[in-house]
Design a protein around this motif. Structure first.
Motif, PDB file in Angstrom:
ATOM      1  N   PHE A  36      16.215 -39.957  30.768  1.00 26.00           N
ATOM      2  CA  PHE A  36      17.388 -38.852  31.016  1.00 26.00           C
ATOM      3  C   PHE A  36      18.407 -38.918  30.137  1.00 26.00           C
ATOM      4  CE2 PHE A  36      21.392 -37.550  33.319  1.00 26.00           C
ATOM      5  CZ  PHE A  36      21.001 -36.197  33.445  1.00 26.00           C
ATOM      6  N   ALA A  37      18.976 -40.307  29.920  1.00 29.22           N
ATOM      7  CA  ALA A  37      20.114 -40.581  29.239  1.00 29.22           C
ATOM      8  C   ALA A  37      19.861 -40.324  27.765  1.00 29.22           C
ATOM      9  CB  ALA A  37      20.503 -42.034  29.180  1.00 29.22           C
ATOM     10  N   SER A  38      18.495 -40.484  27.223  1.00 31.13           N
ATOM     11  CA  SER A  38      18.195 -40.157  25.909  1.00 31.13           C
ATOM     12  C   SER A  38      18.111 -38.628  25.766  1.00 31.13           C
ATOM     13  CB  SER A  38      16.802 -40.797  25.705  1.00 31.13           C
ATOM     14  OG  SER A  38      16.690 -42.238  25.803  1.00 31.13           O
ATOM     15  N   GLY A  39      17.568 -38.010  26.818  1.00 26.49           N
ATOM     16  CA  GLY A  39      17.532 -36.566  26.514  1.00 26.49           C
ATOM     17  C   GLY A  39      18.921 -35.971  26.392  1.00 26.49           C
ATOM     18  N   PHE A  40      19.602 -36.560  27.442  1.00 24.54           N
ATOM     19  CA  PHE A  40      21.232 -36.024  27.200  1.00 24.54           C
ATOM     20  C   PHE A  40      21.920 -36.211  26.054  1.00 24.54           C
ATOM     21  CE2 PHE A  40      25.725 -36.590  27.895  1.00 24.54           C
ATOM     22  CZ  PHE A  40      26.056 -35.478  28.735  1.00 24.54           C
ATOM     23  N   ILE A  41      21.690 -37.490  25.483  1.00 26.70           N
ATOM     24  CA  ILE A  41      22.136 -37.753  24.125  1.00 26.70           C
ATOM     25  C   ILE A  41      21.592 -37.068  22.961  1.00 26.70           C
ATOM     26  CG2 ILE A  41      22.363 -39.543  22.365  1.00 26.70           C
ATOM     27  CD1 ILE A  41      22.797 -41.652  24.909  1.00 26.70           C
ATOM     28  N   GLN A  43      20.594 -33.871  23.087  1.00 27.23           N
ATOM     29  CA  GLN A  43      20.796 -32.729  23.410  1.00 27.23           C
ATOM     30  C   GLN A  43      22.220 -32.458  22.757  1.00 27.23           C
ATOM     31  OE1 GLN A  43      21.147 -31.426  27.358  1.00 27.23           O
ATOM     32  NE2 GLN A  43      21.788 -29.098  26.862  1.00 27.23           N
ATOM     33  N   LYS A  44      23.108 -33.228  23.241  1.00 26.64           N
ATOM     34  CA  LYS A  44      24.584 -33.377  22.520  1.00 26.64           C
ATOM     35  C   LYS A  44      24.542 -33.638  21.117  1.00 26.64           C
ATOM     36  CE  LYS A  44      27.045 -33.152  26.079  1.00 26.64           C
ATOM     37  NZ  LYS A  44      27.767 -31.865  26.430  1.00 26.64           N
ATOM     38  N   ASN A  47      23.541 -30.282  19.346  1.00 29.46           N
ATOM     39  CA  ASN A  47      24.382 -29.001  19.321  1.00 29.46           C
ATOM     40  C   ASN A  47      25.562 -29.306  18.450  1.00 29.46           C
ATOM     41  OD1 ASN A  47      23.072 -27.597  21.202  1.00 29.46           O
ATOM     42  ND2 ASN A  47      24.044 -28.735  23.018  1.00 29.46           N
TER      43      ASN A  47
END
Length: 74
Positions: A36-41, A43-44, A47
């Motif tokens: 989850f943390a990897s996906g969030f990073i 995605q940021k 962007n």
């Protein structure tokens, strides 16, 4: 040749067993949290303008390097 194949298959099986053993040691909530943390990073990061800039630099490099090889006397 057959001996090499048998040895390679035995090595692959041994590595598979070791990988499964190591994966089972990682707690599932920890693995899901890291994913989850990897996906969030990621995605940021995607962007931001940085990936687009890096891709443009890469494409420019490719265009120049291919152009130089096509124009070289041969």
């Amino acid at each position: 040749m057959a001996r090499q194949r048998r040895c390679a298959l035995a090595l692959m099986q041994q590595q598979r067993v070791q990988a499964v053993t190591q994966v089972q040691r990682i707690p599932l909530p920890l693995a899901m949290g890291v994913a989850f943390a990897s996906g969030f990073i990621l995605q940021k990061f995607f962007n931001t303008p940085a990936p687009r800039t890096l891709m443009n630099w890469y494409l420019t490099y490719q265009a120049f390097s291919q152009g130089a090889s096509h124009n070289a006397p041969g």
